[in-house]
Design an enzyme around this catalytic site. Structure first.
Site, PDB file in Angstrom:
ATOM      1  N   SER A  22       0.834  -1.193   0.000  1.00 18.00           N
ATOM      2  CA  SER A  22       0.000   0.000   0.000  1.00 18.00           C
ATOM      3  C   SER A  22       0.877   1.255   0.000  1.00 18.00           C
ATOM      4  CB  SER A  22      -0.884   0.000   1.253  1.00 18.00           C
ATOM      5  OG  SER A  22      -1.914   0.945   1.153  1.00 18.00           O
ATOM      6  N   PRO A  23       0.458   2.314  -0.679  1.00 18.18           N
ATOM      7  CA  PRO A  23       1.254   3.547  -0.665  1.00 18.18           C
ATOM      8  C   PRO A  23       1.418   4.075   0.756  1.00 18.18           C
ATOM      9  CG  PRO A  23      -0.402   3.628  -2.396  1.00 18.18           C
ATOM     10  CD  PRO A  23      -0.723   2.429  -1.560  1.00 18.18           C
ATOM     11  N   ALA A  57       2.424   8.340  -2.088  1.00 25.16           N
ATOM     12  CA  ALA A  57       1.761   9.384  -2.865  1.00 25.16           C
ATOM     13  C   ALA A  57       2.824  10.230  -3.567  1.00 25.16           C
ATOM     14  CB  ALA A  57       0.905  10.253  -1.951  1.00 25.16           C
ATOM     15  N   TYR A 182      -7.662  14.127   0.746  1.00 29.09           N
ATOM     16  CA  TYR A 182      -6.828  14.895  -0.170  1.00 29.09           C
ATOM     17  C   TYR A 182      -7.695  15.417  -1.320  1.00 29.09           C
ATOM     18  CZ  TYR A 182      -3.253  12.910   2.799  1.00 29.09           C
ATOM     19  OH  TYR A 182      -2.520  12.561   3.895  1.00 29.09           O
ATOM     20  N   ARG A 324       1.125  -1.048   7.327  1.00 27.73           N
ATOM     21  CA  ARG A 324       1.960  -1.165   8.532  1.00 27.73           C
ATOM     22  C   ARG A 324       2.552  -2.562   8.695  1.00 27.73           C
ATOM     23  NH1 ARG A 324      -1.940   2.609   9.741  1.00 27.73           N
ATOM     24  NH2 ARG A 324      -1.226   4.477  10.828  1.00 27.73           N
TER      25      ARG A 324
END
Length: 364
Positions: A22-23, A57, A182, A324
Site C-alpha cells: 500500500s502507498p 503518494a 486529499y 503497517r
C-alpha cells in the site's frame, strides 16, 4: 495453491500474487526526488515477495505535496531515480506502480514524528494552499483558497503529465489518490466541497473533478496498462461522502477505464467516528466489487496470512494491500506463503534460509 498466491491479470500486466504494498509516505525526499531510502524501502518489498509494489503518494505539483519531504513527479528529472527503482522491483519479480496525488487543503504539513502541524514558508512550506472550498481541515489548519475553474484544469493537466512521466520511468500501474481527505476526495465530499458551480452540489458535479482526472490520465496511460483509483468509501461522518455514492462512482470509473478500486475510508474530517478493527474496511471492497462489477483492493488492519487468503478466496476483494504490516515485516509475503503451505520462489540469495511450507491447505 492458496487464492492469495494465485496470479492476477489486469489488462496486459500479471501480478504474481494478490499482495500489494500500500502507498505509504516516507517523508524522506528533497524537492520531490526519490533517493537511496526509497530504493531500499521499495526494493526490499519486491525482494520480500509482494506482487505489486506501489510508491508513496507521488505529488503531481510542488504544492500538492502533503509535506515538504514528499515524493514528487512534477518534473522530468524526478523520473530518473524512480526508473532505477522500477528496474530493481521488476528484476525481483514484482510489478512496480506509483500513486499520483494532490494533497489539497492538507498540504504543507510536517512529518508525523514532527507533529504534523502546518509548515511555514520560511521552513520550506508554501502558500497558498488550494482546495474546492475555503474550508480548513481543523481549527489549527491553514484556510485554503478555493480553486478557480482554470486552476482545476491546471491540476487535471498536471495529473496527466505526471502519468506520462510515470510511464517513462517504467511503472506498469498508476493509482490515483482519491481518498483520505486529499484533493480528489475533497471535491467528492459535501463536508469539504460547498461550491455552487459545476464542481459542487450534486453527485454529478462533486464527481466531475475525479472524472476529469481519470479521463485525462487514461488518455495518456496505455490501454495495455491498468489504472487504479483509491477512494475513501465513506467519510464516517453525517452528511459526508458515503458507501452508496462510492458504489455509483465505481461504476462510473469502470466505464472510464479504471481497472481496480482500492477501498479505504475516512480522512475528510477530523471529527469522524471510525469503527476500527481487523479487516474493518473489507466490507467496502466486497460491496463495491459485487455491485459495481469492478475489481477491488482491500486494506486496513490485514495482518495474518489466513485472513488475507480468506478475503480473496471468499470474493471480498481481488487483492489485499498491506501497509503497517509490511513496515514491520518486508518479507511478510514469503512468510505468508510458508504458513499457507505454498511453495513460492525465494530470491537466490536467500534460498538457504527458506523453510519448508507448512501442510495446512489439505485440511480444507
Amino acid at each position: 495453491m492458496s487464492d492469495l498466491f494465485e496470479p492476477l491479470k489486469l489488462r496486459d500486466v500479471t501480478l504474481r500474487n494478490r499482495i500489494a504494498v500500500s502507498p505509504m509516505c516516507e517523508y524522506s525526499s528533497e524537492d520531490g526526488f526519490a533517493n537511496v531510502w526509497h530504493y531500499v524501502h521499495l526494493g526490499s518489498r519486491a525482494v520480500g515477495g509482494a506482487g505489486l509494489v506501489l510508491t508513496e503518494a507521488n505529488a503531481v505539483t510542488p504544492d500538492g505535496r502533503i509535506s515538504p519531504q514528499d515524493l514528487g513527479i512534477w518534473k522530468d528529472e524526478q523520473a530518473e531515480m524512480l526508473a532505477a527503482i522500477v528496474t530493481f522491483i521488476k528484476a525481483n519479480g514484482a510489478v512496480a506502480g506509483t500513486q499520483l496525488a494532490h494533497a489539497g487543503r492538507k498540504a504543507s504539513t510536517a512529518a508525523p514524528w514532527l507533529g504534523g502541524a502546518p509548515v511555514d514558508p520560511s521552513d520550506g512550506g508554501w502558500r497558498p494552499i488550494h482546495a474546492p472550498s475555503a474550508i480548513a481541515f481543523t481549527e489549527s489548519s491553514i484556510v485554503p483558497e478555493a480553486l478557480s475553474v482554470a486552476g482545476i484544469a491546471e491540476i487535471v493537466a498536471a495529473f496527466a503529465a505526471a502519468a506520462g512521466r510515470a510511464l517513462s520511468a517504467g511503472f506498469e500501474v498508476v493509482e490515483l489518490h482519491g481518498a483520505h481527505g486529499y484533493l480528489m476526495h475533497e471535491f467528492l465530499s459535501p463536508l469539504s466541497n460547498t461550491r455552487d458551480d459545476a464542481y459542487g452540489g450534486s453527485f454529478e458535479n462533486r464527481t466531475r473533478f475525479a472524472r476529469e482526472v481519470v479521463s485525462a490520465v487514461r488518455a495518456v496511460w496505455p490501454e495495455r496498462l491498468p489504472l487504479f483509483v483509491r477512494i475513501s468509501a465513506t467519510d464516517w461522518a453525517e452528511g459526508g461522502w458515503n458507501l452508496d455514492e462510492s458504489v455509483e462512482l465505481s461504476r462510473v470509473f469502470k466505464n472510464l477505464g479504471v481497472d481496480l478500486v482500492d477501498c479505504s475510508s475516512g480522512g475528510a474530517v477530523a471529527h469522524a467516528k471510525i469503527e476500527v478493527g481487523p479487516g474493518y474496511q473489507v466490507p467496502f471492497a466486497e460491496r463495491i466489487r459485487r455491485e459495481a462489477g469492478i475489481a477491488t483492493g482491500a486494506v486496513g488492519m490485514i495482518t495474518e496470512a489466513e485472513q488475507a487468503d480468506a478475503i480473496v478466496r471468499e470474493g471480498k476483494a481481488d487483492i489485499v494491500l498491506l501497509a503497517r504490516e509490511l513496515l514491520r515485516d518486508p518479507y511478510w509475503p514469503l512468510r505468508a506463503a510458508t504458513e499457507l503451505g505454498v511453495d513460492v520462489e525465494w530470491p537466490a540469495q536467500y534460498r538457504r534460509a527458506k523453510p519448508a511450507p507448512k501442510q495446512v491447505l489439505a485440511a480444507r
